[in-house]
Scaffold this motif. Structure first.
Motif, PDB file in Angstrom:
ATOM      1  N   ALA A 100       4.093  10.253  -6.870  1.00 31.60           N
ATOM      2  CA  ALA A 100       5.081  10.614  -7.893  1.00 31.60           C
ATOM      3  C   ALA A 100       4.385  10.927  -9.213  1.00 31.60           C
ATOM      4  CB  ALA A 100       6.090   9.483  -8.072  1.00 31.60           C
ATOM      5  N   ALA A 101       3.363  10.151  -9.579  1.00 29.83           N
ATOM      6  CA  ALA A 101       2.631  10.397 -10.820  1.00 29.83           C
ATOM      7  C   ALA A 101       1.896  11.731 -10.756  1.00 29.83           C
ATOM      8  CB  ALA A 101       1.651   9.264 -11.084  1.00 29.83           C
ATOM      9  N   LEU A 102       1.295  12.026  -9.610  1.00 28.99           N
ATOM     10  CA  LEU A 102       0.582  13.291  -9.446  1.00 28.99           C
ATOM     11  C   LEU A 102       1.554  14.454  -9.507  1.00 28.99           C
ATOM     12  CD1 LEU A 102      -2.032  14.796  -8.897  1.00 28.99           C
ATOM     13  CD2 LEU A 102      -1.651  14.441  -6.453  1.00 28.99           C
ATOM     14  N   SER A 103       2.683  14.309  -8.838  1.00 21.52           N
ATOM     15  CA  SER A 103       3.699  15.356  -8.846  1.00 21.52           C
ATOM     16  C   SER A 103       4.189  15.618 -10.262  1.00 21.52           C
ATOM     17  CB  SER A 103       4.873  14.953  -7.951  1.00 21.52           C
ATOM     18  OG  SER A 103       5.897  15.908  -8.035  1.00 21.52           O
ATOM     19  N   SER A 104       4.415  14.561 -11.008  1.00 22.94           N
ATOM     20  CA  SER A 104       4.867  14.694 -12.394  1.00 22.94           C
ATOM     21  C   SER A 104       3.802  15.377 -13.244  1.00 22.94           C
ATOM     22  CB  SER A 104       5.193  13.311 -12.962  1.00 22.94           C
ATOM     23  OG  SER A 104       5.550  13.418 -14.316  1.00 22.94           O
ATOM     24  N   ALA A 105       2.550  15.030 -13.031  1.00 20.21           N
ATOM     25  CA  ALA A 105       1.466  15.616 -13.812  1.00 20.21           C
ATOM     26  C   ALA A 105       1.285  17.095 -13.496  1.00 20.21           C
ATOM     27  CB  ALA A 105       0.168  14.873 -13.549  1.00 20.21           C
ATOM     28  N   LEU A 106       1.573  17.514 -12.273  1.00 21.41           N
ATOM     29  CA  LEU A 106       1.390  18.901 -11.872  1.00 21.41           C
ATOM     30  C   LEU A 106       2.609  19.774 -12.133  1.00 21.41           C
ATOM     31  CD1 LEU A 106      -0.520  18.357  -8.492  1.00 21.41           C
ATOM     32  CD2 LEU A 106      -1.466  19.013 -10.712  1.00 21.41           C
ATOM     33  N   ARG A 107       3.725  19.158 -12.471  1.00 20.25           N
ATOM     34  CA  ARG A 107       4.962  19.902 -12.710  1.00 20.25           C
ATOM     35  C   ARG A 107       4.769  20.804 -13.943  1.00 20.25           C
ATOM     36  NH1 ARG A 107       8.733  15.710 -12.954  1.00 20.25           N
ATOM     37  NH2 ARG A 107       8.642  15.742 -10.701  1.00 20.25           N
ATOM     38  N   PRO A 108       5.139  22.104 -13.813  1.00 22.28           N
ATOM     39  CA  PRO A 108       4.979  22.986 -14.964  1.00 22.28           C
ATOM     40  C   PRO A 108       5.876  22.541 -16.116  1.00 22.28           C
ATOM     41  CG  PRO A 108       5.916  24.169 -13.070  1.00 22.28           C
ATOM     42  CD  PRO A 108       5.679  22.759 -12.661  1.00 22.28           C
ATOM     43  N   ARG A 109       5.368  22.686 -17.303  1.00 22.80           N
ATOM     44  CA  ARG A 109       6.122  22.301 -18.492  1.00 22.80           C
ATOM     45  C   ARG A 109       6.669  23.540 -19.163  1.00 22.80           C
ATOM     46  NH1 ARG A 109       2.463  17.426 -20.948  1.00 22.80           N
ATOM     47  NH2 ARG A 109       2.324  16.315 -18.982  1.00 22.80           N
ATOM     48  N   ALA A 110       7.783  23.368 -19.822  1.00 23.85           N
ATOM     49  CA  ALA A 110       8.381  24.491 -20.554  1.00 23.85           C
ATOM     50  C   ALA A 110       7.505  24.807 -21.764  1.00 23.85           C
ATOM     51  CB  ALA A 110       9.795  24.127 -21.001  1.00 23.85           C
ATOM     52  N   ARG A 141       0.835  -1.209   0.000  1.00 22.09           N
ATOM     53  CA  ARG A 141       0.000   0.000   0.000  1.00 22.09           C
ATOM     54  C   ARG A 141       0.869   1.257   0.000  1.00 22.09           C
ATOM     55  NH1 ARG A 141      -3.168  -3.074   3.472  1.00 22.09           N
ATOM     56  NH2 ARG A 141      -2.239  -2.121   5.301  1.00 22.09           N
ATOM     57  N   ALA A 142       1.944   1.247   0.797  1.00 26.21           N
ATOM     58  CA  ALA A 142       2.845   2.400   0.858  1.00 26.21           C
ATOM     59  C   ALA A 142       3.520   2.615  -0.489  1.00 26.21           C
ATOM     60  CB  ALA A 142       3.893   2.198   1.956  1.00 26.21           C
ATOM     61  N   ALA A 143       3.943   1.530  -1.139  1.00 31.81           N
ATOM     62  CA  ALA A 143       4.592   1.647  -2.447  1.00 31.81           C
ATOM     63  C   ALA A 143       3.610   2.190  -3.473  1.00 31.81           C
ATOM     64  CB  ALA A 143       5.138   0.291  -2.891  1.00 31.81           C
ATOM     65  N   ALA A 144       2.371   1.718  -3.445  1.00 30.52           N
ATOM     66  CA  ALA A 144       1.355   2.205  -4.381  1.00 30.52           C
ATOM     67  C   ALA A 144       1.067   3.677  -4.129  1.00 30.52           C
ATOM     68  CB  ALA A 144       0.082   1.379  -4.253  1.00 30.52           C
ATOM     69  N   SER A 145       1.042   4.066  -2.861  1.00 29.93           N
ATOM     70  CA  SER A 145       0.808   5.461  -2.499  1.00 29.93           C
ATOM     71  C   SER A 145       1.958   6.332  -2.983  1.00 29.93           C
ATOM     72  CB  SER A 145       0.640   5.580  -0.986  1.00 29.93           C
ATOM     73  OG  SER A 145       0.496   6.934  -0.617  1.00 29.93           O
ATOM     74  N   ASP A 146       3.194   5.855  -2.811  1.00 25.00           N
ATOM     75  CA  ASP A 146       4.370   6.594  -3.283  1.00 25.00           C
ATOM     76  C   ASP A 146       4.335   6.755  -4.802  1.00 25.00           C
ATOM     77  OD1 ASP A 146       5.241   6.754  -0.683  1.00 25.00           O
ATOM     78  OD2 ASP A 146       6.805   5.211  -0.894  1.00 25.00           O
ATOM     79  N   GLU A 147       3.946   5.691  -5.505  1.00 25.29           N
ATOM     80  CA  GLU A 147       3.857   5.752  -6.966  1.00 25.29           C
ATOM     81  C   GLU A 147       2.783   6.741  -7.398  1.00 25.29           C
ATOM     82  OE1 GLU A 147       3.270   1.805  -8.491  1.00 25.29           O
ATOM     83  OE2 GLU A 147       5.149   1.080  -7.611  1.00 25.29           O
TER      84      GLU A 147
END
Length: 82
Positions: free
Chosen positions: A69-79, A60-66
């Motif tokens: 990370a996916a949410l963080s990547s999706a919210l990261r501003p793009r150039a 569960r912790a690994a799935a939560s971490d993944e």
């Protein structure tokens, strides 16, 4: 469930690789010896349950971490594109 009666010193063979030997019977306590290859995990039931719970918590912790990370990547501003 197969139910067998055994006396001290008698054995039960499971498959080709596992042998369970009744070592001692004292009142309502039975001591058994288990001979199995190292690749076969043998645990008392309560230890097995604890291991399962720990593995599920880790999954569960690994799935939560993944997911984080996916949410963080999706919210990261793009150039901006040129």
């Amino acid at each position: 469930m197969l139910v067998l009666s055994r006396r001290a010193g008698e054995k039960i063979v499971i498959g080709d690789d596992v042998t369970v030997t009744v070592l001692e019977v004292r009142g309502d306590v039975v001591r058994v010896g288990i001979d199995a290859p190292r690749s076969v995990r043998v645990h008392r039931e309560e230890v097995h349950r604890e291991l399962q719970a720990a593995n599920q918590a880790a999954a569960r912790a690994a799935a939560s971490d993944e997911a984080a990370a996916a949410l963080s990547s999706a919210l990261r501003p793009r150039a901006p594109r040129a």
